[in-house]
Design a protein around this motif. Structure first.
Motif, PDB file in Angstrom:
ATOM      1  N   ILE A  27       4.597 -54.840  25.085  1.00  0.00           N
ATOM      2  CA  ILE A  27       3.785 -54.797  23.873  1.00  0.00           C
ATOM      3  C   ILE A  27       2.430 -53.568  24.373  1.00  0.00           C
ATOM      4  N   PHE A  28       1.910 -53.761  25.392  1.00  0.00           N
ATOM      5  CA  PHE A  28       0.695 -52.779  25.623  1.00  0.00           C
ATOM      6  C   PHE A  28       1.002 -51.433  26.273  1.00  0.00           C
ATOM      7  N   GLY A  29       2.433 -51.490  26.874  1.00  0.00           N
ATOM      8  CA  GLY A  29       2.588 -50.017  27.550  1.00  0.00           C
ATOM      9  C   GLY A  29       3.294 -49.262  26.728  1.00  0.00           C
ATOM     10  N   GLY A  30       3.680 -49.664  25.379  1.00  0.00           N
ATOM     11  CA  GLY A  30       4.092 -48.660  24.458  1.00  0.00           C
ATOM     12  C   GLY A  30       5.558 -48.067  24.666  1.00  0.00           C
ATOM     13  N   GLN A  31       6.243 -48.662  25.424  1.00  0.00           N
ATOM     14  CA  GLN A  31       7.767 -48.323  25.686  1.00  0.00           C
ATOM     15  C   GLN A  31       8.668 -48.979  24.869  1.00  0.00           C
ATOM     16  N   GLU A  32       8.876 -48.307  23.622  1.00  0.00           N
ATOM     17  CA  GLU A  32       9.616 -48.944  22.617  1.00  0.00           C
ATOM     18  C   GLU A  32      11.163 -48.935  22.705  1.00  0.00           C
ATOM     19  N   GLU A  33      11.521 -47.920  23.041  1.00  0.00           N
ATOM     20  CA  GLU A  33      13.085 -47.873  23.415  1.00  0.00           C
ATOM     21  C   GLU A  33      13.254 -47.578  24.772  1.00  0.00           C
ATOM     22  N   LEU A  34      14.373 -47.914  25.427  1.00  0.00           N
ATOM     23  CA  LEU A  34      14.838 -47.600  26.656  1.00  0.00           C
ATOM     24  C   LEU A  34      16.415 -47.516  26.508  1.00  0.00           C
ATOM     25  N   SER A  35      16.927 -46.614  27.163  1.00  0.00           N
ATOM     26  CA  SER A  35      18.591 -46.249  27.269  1.00  0.00           C
ATOM     27  C   SER A  35      18.806 -46.742  28.714  1.00  0.00           C
ATOM     28  N   GLY A  36      19.806 -47.034  28.990  1.00  0.00           N
ATOM     29  CA  GLY A  36      20.346 -46.992  30.361  1.00  0.00           C
ATOM     30  C   GLY A  36      21.738 -47.240  30.661  1.00  0.00           C
ATOM     31  N   SER A  37      22.245 -46.689  31.984  1.00  0.00           N
ATOM     32  CA  SER A  37      23.552 -46.932  32.275  1.00  0.00           C
ATOM     33  C   SER A  37      23.657 -47.134  33.851  1.00  0.00           C
ATOM     34  N   ILE A  52       5.828 -63.959  29.776  1.00  0.00           N
ATOM     35  CA  ILE A  52       4.883 -63.267  29.276  1.00  0.00           C
ATOM     36  C   ILE A  52       4.303 -62.036  29.769  1.00  0.00           C
ATOM     37  N   ALA A  53       4.238 -61.823  31.169  1.00  0.00           N
ATOM     38  CA  ALA A  53       3.928 -60.512  31.753  1.00  0.00           C
ATOM     39  C   ALA A  53       4.880 -59.421  31.423  1.00  0.00           C
ATOM     40  N   VAL A  54       5.962 -59.429  31.131  1.00  0.00           N
ATOM     41  CA  VAL A  54       7.069 -58.371  30.983  1.00  0.00           C
ATOM     42  C   VAL A  54       6.943 -58.022  29.379  1.00  0.00           C
ATOM     43  N   MET A  55       6.601 -59.257  28.486  1.00  0.00           N
ATOM     44  CA  MET A  55       6.319 -58.913  27.165  1.00  0.00           C
ATOM     45  C   MET A  55       5.060 -58.199  26.958  1.00  0.00           C
ATOM     46  N   MET A  56       4.121 -58.444  27.709  1.00  0.00           N
ATOM     47  CA  MET A  56       2.910 -57.867  27.562  1.00  0.00           C
ATOM     48  C   MET A  56       2.938 -56.445  27.996  1.00  0.00           C
ATOM     49  N   MET A  57       3.619 -56.336  29.152  1.00  0.00           N
ATOM     50  CA  MET A  57       3.833 -54.855  29.640  1.00  0.00           C
ATOM     51  C   MET A  57       4.591 -53.915  28.501  1.00  0.00           C
ATOM     52  N   VAL A  69       5.022 -58.893  36.848  1.00  0.00           N
ATOM     53  CA  VAL A  69       5.367 -60.529  36.997  1.00  0.00           C
ATOM     54  C   VAL A  69       4.613 -61.059  38.001  1.00  0.00           C
ATOM     55  N   SER A  70       4.371 -60.621  38.878  1.00  0.00           N
ATOM     56  CA  SER A  70       3.666 -61.405  39.964  1.00  0.00           C
ATOM     57  C   SER A  70       2.196 -61.819  39.411  1.00  0.00           C
ATOM     58  N   ILE A  71       1.497 -60.965  38.444  1.00  0.00           N
ATOM     59  CA  ILE A  71       0.290 -61.125  37.996  1.00  0.00           C
ATOM     60  C   ILE A  71       0.460 -62.489  36.892  1.00  0.00           C
ATOM     61  N   GLY A  72       1.666 -62.433  36.257  1.00  0.00           N
ATOM     62  CA  GLY A  72       2.108 -63.514  35.261  1.00  0.00           C
ATOM     63  C   GLY A  72       2.239 -64.539  36.089  1.00  0.00           C
TER      64      GLY A  72
END
Length: 496
Positions: free
Chosen positions: A228-238, A221-226, A124-127
């Motif tokens: 798209i290029f990071g490859g983390q398609e699915e996340l789960s959480g609680s 934009i930064a989190v979206m790029m993170m 985020v800070s880079i963005g």
């Protein structure tokens, strides 16, 4: 001391409505354990004291640093210096923002560390750094704000097609969280300093709006790029909602103090170091002025530490528990009413909103009164939190169902509202999503998402800050159009 007393009053008014709502809920439909309630009240006290000291430090430490660095860039008269300084300052001011730390910790908690708080802070800070530089260059090259914002949001729409729903919510929330109590005054001061390049008073005043809006888009934009290029398609959480809370009232506060002190020290040292180097080689401020600024930085440090300890040790847990308990009641109407009321009091409570509404009244020569703006913003933000709760209650309703048409409307309105309202409207989004939204309301919404069957804390719990940041943009643009119509009837020409 008088200024500190004023700040204490200002911040008390901002926190008091939420404290009252929690007490009313405690004695009616959502009783809390005694230890949890006492921790909440102690946390509220920490927040009031910490935020007051922090805001005082911002006035005498952070804002002068921003103005002096901005003027320094202008004096250099070199575009490359503006660009390099924008990147460095944008990165370090963003990474020091307390609201962003709160959100990053929430994301790390909910995803069980799959998305670390450090990765969010750095991306985020880079963005922010890149977009803040573009925002500063816009001032230098006289690029129209509405044209640049149209281009930026076009890029965001294209990137959103390749971003997962989980990261979409985090991206827009990060945008709202980065424009907090530390970054906003610094960016406004920096923009004003750089705009003196033009030697045009009116242009300088006009250009001080808009930098916050452009910079905050960097977080999206930064989190979206993170993603798209990071490859983390699915996340789960609680979310682990502890209805009983820690048996000790003071232990959580003692636990958080050294950790937060270290974090804030690490965040502030680079900004102070850059300023001192600049002072040593170029600025040469008098000893008296330098001591005052350094005193302000000390206030910022201690204020931030006290504020964040109060948030982490006393406020967030209660937000989650209240959200969880109210959402678990038989009738969903309770959680909808509480969400709407929380939205209304939050916007009334944000100190920066008072500054903005006064500014609008001044700029429009009283044609758009402060009361009208405040009422419109309150209803807008109340609706934003209400819609976020409806999104949690109705399966299949996703964030982009609101964000996409909302921003399309906001961009369309830019072309018909007076241009001076465009910067104000987009900056207002950042102003509205302040410390109270990033702490209590976010925790409340996530607690509710954990409680409601079929809801996903990650998908539905995030996205609320994005909604709160979007509504003031639309509200103020509509007010701008009304001002244009009214001022024409009164024989006054709005700034086109």
């Amino acid at each position: 001391m008088n200024i500190l007393t004023e700040k204490l009053k200002e911040v008390s008014l901002s926190v008091l409505p939420i404290v009252l709502i929690v007490l009313i809920l405690h004695f009616t439909i959502a009783p809390l354990e005694t230890n949890l309630l006492l921790r909440f009240l102690l946390g509220a006290l920490f927040i009031v004291v910490g935020l007051a000291i922090f805001l005082l430090g911002t006035d005498i430490g952070v804002s002068p640093i921003g103005t002096n660095l901005g003027k320094g860039m202008a004096k250099s008269n070199k575009v490359w210096i503006v660009a390099v300084a924008g990147i460095i300052l944008g990165f370090f001011i963003s990474i020091a923002e307390p609201d962003l730390h709160i959100l990053a910790n929430q994301i790390a908690d909910v995803t069980g560390g799959a998305v670390s708080n450090m990765s969010i802070l750095i991306y985020v800070s880079i963005g922010i750094a890149v977009m803040m530089t573009i925002g500063l260059l816009r001032i230098v090259f006289n690029i129209e704000l509405y044209k640049l914002l149209t281009g930026i949001y076009l890029v965001i729409f294209i990137l959103s097609l390749f971003t997962s729903n989980e990261f979409l919510a985090i991206a827009f929330d990060a945008s709202g969280a980065t424009t907090g109590a530390l970054t906003v005054p610094f960016m406004l001061a920096l923009a004003l300093g750089v705009s003196t390049l033009k030697k045009d008073g009116k242009a300088s005043e006009k250009d001080s709006f808009g930098l916050v809006a452009i910079s905050s888009s960097g977080a999206i934009i930064a989190v979206m790029m993170m993603n798209i290029f990071g490859g983390q398609e699915e996340l789960s959480g609680s979310l682990a909602v502890d209805l009983g809370g820690s048996p000790s009232i003071l232990a959580p506060f003692i636990h958080h103090f050294p950790i937060i002190m270290k974090e804030i020290m690490t965040a502030l040292v680079p900004i102070v170091a850059i300023f001192l180097l600049y002072q040593f080689f170029f600025l040469k401020l008098s000893k008296k002025k330098l001591i005052k600024i350094m005193k302000g930085i000390l206030y910022v440090f201690f204020g931030l530490v006290i504020f964040l300890v109060g948030v982490n040790a006393g406020f967030m847990d209660v937000g989650s528990v209240v959200g969880y308990t109210v959402a678990a009641l038989d009738n969903n109407i309770y959680v909808l009413i509480v969400a709407f009321v929380l939205g209304i009091v939050t916007i009334l409570a944000e100190p920066a909103v008072y500054v903005l509404t006064n500014q609008i009244e001044d700029v429009t020569n009283g044609y758009v009164t402060r009361k009208v703006v405040l009422t419109a913003l309150s209803i807008g933000v109340g609706l934003a939190v209400l819609l976020s709760m409806i999104r949690i209650l109705i399966p299949g309703l996703q964030l982009w169902h609101f964000i996409l048409p909302g921003y399309m409307l906001a961009i369309g309105l830019m072309y018909v509202t007076p241009k001076m309202f465009v910067g104000m409207a987009f900056d207002a989004g950042g102003v509205a999503s302040g410390p109270m939204t990033a702490t209590f309301i976010l925790a409340f919404v996530q607690g509710a998402a954990e409680s409601i069957e079929g809801a996903n804390v990650l998908l539905d719990g995030f996205g609320m800050i994005a909604m709160v940041a979007m509504m003031p943009i639309i509200t103020l643009e509509i007010l701008g159009i009304l001002f244009k119509i009214k001022s024409r009837k009164g024989g006054i020409h709005a700034n086109e």
